[in-house]
Design a protein around this motif. Sequence first.
Motif, PDB file in Angstrom:
ATOM      1  N   VAL A  51       0.841  -1.203   0.000  1.00 51.03           N
ATOM      2  CA  VAL A  51       0.000   0.000   0.000  1.00 51.03           C
ATOM      3  C   VAL A  51       0.880   1.259   0.000  1.00 51.03           C
ATOM      4  O   VAL A  51       0.570   2.242  -0.679  1.00 51.03           O
ATOM      5  N   GLY A  52       1.993   1.208   0.702  1.00 53.23           N
ATOM      6  CA  GLY A  52       2.928   2.347   0.712  1.00 53.23           C
ATOM      7  C   GLY A  52       3.474   2.610  -0.684  1.00 53.23           C
ATOM      8  O   GLY A  52       3.553   3.767  -1.136  1.00 53.23           O
ATOM      9  N   LEU A  53       3.849   1.540  -1.396  1.00 47.34           N
ATOM     10  CA  LEU A  53       4.377   1.694  -2.756  1.00 47.34           C
ATOM     11  C   LEU A  53       3.292   2.212  -3.707  1.00 47.34           C
ATOM     12  O   LEU A  53       3.578   3.037  -4.582  1.00 47.34           O
ATOM     13  N   GLU A  54       2.086   1.735  -3.509  1.00 50.86           N
ATOM     14  CA  GLU A  54       0.987   2.235  -4.344  1.00 50.86           C
ATOM     15  C   GLU A  54       0.795   3.740  -4.132  1.00 50.86           C
ATOM     16  O   GLU A  54       0.593   4.490  -5.087  1.00 50.86           O
ATOM     17  N   PHE A  55       0.856   4.158  -2.890  1.00 55.32           N
ATOM     18  CA  PHE A  55       0.707   5.579  -2.574  1.00 55.32           C
ATOM     19  C   PHE A  55       1.806   6.377  -3.262  1.00 55.32           C
ATOM     20  O   PHE A  55       1.555   7.422  -3.873  1.00 55.32           O
ATOM     21  N   LEU A  56       3.026   5.845  -3.206  1.00 57.24           N
ATOM     22  CA  LEU A  56       4.164   6.516  -3.846  1.00 57.24           C
ATOM     23  C   LEU A  56       3.928   6.643  -5.353  1.00 57.24           C
ATOM     24  O   LEU A  56       4.190   7.696  -5.953  1.00 57.24           O
ATOM     25  N   MET A  57       3.426   5.597  -5.972  1.00 60.07           N
ATOM     26  CA  MET A  57       3.175   5.616  -7.424  1.00 60.07           C
ATOM     27  C   MET A  57       2.097   6.636  -7.784  1.00 60.07           C
ATOM     28  O   MET A  57       2.188   7.309  -8.817  1.00 60.07           O
ATOM     29  N   ILE A  58       1.092   6.743  -6.938  1.00 59.24           N
ATOM     30  CA  ILE A  58       0.032   7.733  -7.198  1.00 59.24           C
ATOM     31  C   ILE A  58       0.616   9.144  -7.106  1.00 59.24           C
ATOM     32  O   ILE A  58       0.349  10.005  -7.960  1.00 59.24           O
ATOM     33  N   VAL A  59       1.451   9.363  -6.107  1.00 54.59           N
ATOM     34  CA  VAL A  59       2.085  10.685  -5.940  1.00 54.59           C
ATOM     35  C   VAL A  59       2.959  10.991  -7.152  1.00 54.59           C
ATOM     36  O   VAL A  59       2.935  12.113  -7.690  1.00 54.59           O
ATOM     37  N   ILE A  60       3.721   9.997  -7.587  1.00 55.72           N
ATOM     38  CA  ILE A  60       4.605  10.197  -8.756  1.00 55.72           C
ATOM     39  C   ILE A  60       3.787  10.619  -9.971  1.00 55.72           C
ATOM     40  O   ILE A  60       4.169  11.527 -10.709  1.00 55.72           O
ATOM     41  N   MET A  61       2.648   9.975 -10.157  1.00 56.06           N
ATOM     42  CA  MET A  61       1.822  10.294 -11.335  1.00 56.06           C
ATOM     43  C   MET A  61       1.155  11.661 -11.200  1.00 56.06           C
ATOM     44  O   MET A  61       1.118  12.439 -12.151  1.00 56.06           O
ATOM     45  N   ILE A  62       0.638  11.950 -10.039  1.00 53.57           N
ATOM     46  CA  ILE A  62      -0.107  13.208  -9.880  1.00 53.57           C
ATOM     47  C   ILE A  62       0.844  14.414  -9.867  1.00 53.57           C
ATOM     48  O   ILE A  62       0.579  15.429 -10.502  1.00 53.57           O
ATOM     49  N   ALA A 110       7.646   6.887 -16.576  1.00 57.56           N
ATOM     50  CA  ALA A 110       8.816   5.988 -16.604  1.00 57.56           C
ATOM     51  C   ALA A 110       9.070   5.412 -15.206  1.00 57.56           C
ATOM     52  O   ALA A 110       9.253   4.198 -15.043  1.00 57.56           O
ATOM     53  N   ALA A 111       9.085   6.301 -14.214  1.00 58.16           N
ATOM     54  CA  ALA A 111       9.306   5.843 -12.830  1.00 58.16           C
ATOM     55  C   ALA A 111       8.152   4.948 -12.380  1.00 58.16           C
ATOM     56  O   ALA A 111       8.362   3.926 -11.703  1.00 58.16           O
ATOM     57  N   PHE A 112       6.946   5.322 -12.776  1.00 52.70           N
ATOM     58  CA  PHE A 112       5.755   4.534 -12.419  1.00 52.70           C
ATOM     59  C   PHE A 112       5.890   3.112 -12.958  1.00 52.70           C
ATOM     60  O   PHE A 112       5.668   2.131 -12.252  1.00 52.70           O
ATOM     61  N   ASP A 113       6.279   3.018 -14.250  1.00 52.20           N
ATOM     62  CA  ASP A 113       6.353   1.698 -14.886  1.00 52.20           C
ATOM     63  C   ASP A 113       7.448   0.828 -14.262  1.00 52.20           C
ATOM     64  O   ASP A 113       7.305  -0.387 -14.160  1.00 52.20           O
ATOM     65  N   LYS A 114       8.554   1.482 -13.856  1.00 49.56           N
ATOM     66  CA  LYS A 114       9.626   0.725 -13.198  1.00 49.56           C
ATOM     67  C   LYS A 114       9.131   0.177 -11.866  1.00 49.56           C
ATOM     68  O   LYS A 114       9.349  -0.992 -11.525  1.00 49.56           O
ATOM     69  N   LEU A 115       8.463   1.035 -11.118  1.00 43.40           N
ATOM     70  CA  LEU A 115       7.929   0.600  -9.820  1.00 43.40           C
ATOM     71  C   LEU A 115       6.849  -0.465  -9.992  1.00 43.40           C
ATOM     72  O   LEU A 115       6.727  -1.381  -9.181  1.00 43.40           O
ATOM     73  N   LEU A 116       6.088  -0.325 -11.079  1.00 37.99           N
ATOM     74  CA  LEU A 116       4.969  -1.261 -11.286  1.00 37.99           C
ATOM     75  C   LEU A 116       5.473  -2.702 -11.375  1.00 37.99           C
ATOM     76  O   LEU A 116       4.816  -3.630 -10.892  1.00 37.99           O
ATOM     77  N   PHE A 117       6.639  -2.881 -11.979  1.00 41.42           N
ATOM     78  CA  PHE A 117       7.178  -4.241 -12.089  1.00 41.42           C
ATOM     79  C   PHE A 117       7.357  -4.856 -10.694  1.00 41.42           C
ATOM     80  O   PHE A 117       6.922  -5.984 -10.437  1.00 41.42           O
ATOM     81  N   TRP A 118       7.973  -4.085  -9.797  1.00 43.06           N
ATOM     82  CA  TRP A 118       8.245  -4.604  -8.449  1.00 43.06           C
ATOM     83  C   TRP A 118       6.950  -4.746  -7.639  1.00 43.06           C
ATOM     84  O   TRP A 118       6.793  -5.685  -6.853  1.00 43.06           O
TER      85      TRP A 118
END
Lengths: 301, 211
Positions: free
Chosen positions: A113-124, A130-138
């Motif tokens: 859930v923490g990583l998901e929050f980080l990905m949402i912040v990165i996108m917004i 690019a960073a989102f897609d890298k994180l998405l793999f993990w």
Amino acid sequence: MVHESIAATHAVVTLDVALPDVFWGWYVTMNMWAKSIGTGLVFMLFLLLRKNPNEVDSGLRTKTMIVSFVFMNIFLLFTWLDLHQMWRMWHIFFYPHWTSAITVGAWMATLFVGLEFLMIVIMIKNNGTAAFDKLLFWVTLLAIPVTLYTAGIMAEATARELWQMPTEAVQMILAATLSGSAAMILIGGSKFSDETKAFLGNILGLSALMAFIIYMSEYIFGAMKAEEVAAILSYVKGDGEYSTMFWIGQWVAYLLPMLLVALYRVSKSNALLSLAAILAIVGLWVVKHVWLVIPQLLPLS
Amino acid sequence: MQLGFLVDLHLCMGCKGCEIACKVENEVPLSTWRLRVKYVDVGVFPETKRTFTPLRCNHCENAPCERICPVSALHYIENGIVNIDKERCIGCAGCVMACPYGAIYIDPETQTADKCTYCAHRIASSMMPACVVACPVEANIFGDLDDPTSNISKYIQEHRDVQVRKPEKGTNPHHFYVGAGQVHLNPLASEREEGYNLFNKITKLPLGGHH
């Protein structure tokens, strides 16, 4: 064997204490259901990015991750509410016991859930695809054990013979692909190409088919090797306490969505596909609830 | 030292003295039991007999409750007892789901898991568990399974029909029965009919989760 011995001995319990009723009830059903949608959406986003990256714009990435994040928080909320001492939740992090799937799951789900929050912040904030897609793999890799750990808890519930680990693990993954594809169909709506909709529809239909086959296998053959399983399954057979609910779940979660996906492939009607998705999500709750409750109805002593 | 229990069902007469002693000693709240005696009637009138089975935590060597507890509230102490730290318990009920013997309950007052501890606090003061002291026929035999000269070890050596509940679960219980049959040990070997239970109408309590 049991029935024969009862017939021979006429053994009847004449005095016992009041036995506790269902301990893991609909809060735990909500937990499993919401987690399936949360992790399932991550699987689907990952698959779509590999199959049709052109159709996955930054808006879809953000929207999907937010919906997944919301459902993961629903999962965590009901997990927390189900604790009889909810204000001691922090003990899991300060006194962890690593043989427990509950502990391992709580840590992984928190990280997820923490990583998901980080990905949402990165996108917004930065629209950083690019960073989102890298994180998405993990995050997708992490979504696998996060999906599976509940099956680990059920396996560690030694008293409940119905919940066998290999079967429950497969059912957890299928629940995630079923509800994830269904949720993705509803999120994407008519924006998706026919090819993508057919792809998601296929995942939905095949997940429903495989989950249905496993449930029917257990329903028909499960009772043949273990008397406890036979006794538990009697609650969903004939005029059993949960028979109607069991079959409503099977029809709504699996059979009707399969049929509707097949009809969609012929008619290309978005309404049919959306209906299949809604039914699968609703029916999954019922299926999970019945399977959660019935082993708890059996007296253990 | 590995402490264990043995109940000689030939001797037990179902007086429930052990049950009451346990309740008093451990201040077990209403509607819950650490130890209880189950009655099963066998046969057809006039050829009937009543069996009595005291049921408590089995203090398993491979305890599922200890394994599933996320915060080590359920833990082993060096004498083999599976003890519980109620201050640490978060009330997830994982142990209730894991125990194949239905020996764990949620205390309605503290909202934490609880169960028989073999009166660990009494043993620490070199006293026998309350149920052992209360039994008028010495049907409860308690002692060190590692010591071949202890009463329990001798009893196990002298009797051939020593059994445990649900051996197929692989829990290796430290709780044994002498003189037990299927109706004592297998919950599926007897019927539970409405109307023949002292606790009829309240056979299921809303103590558990949300449903």
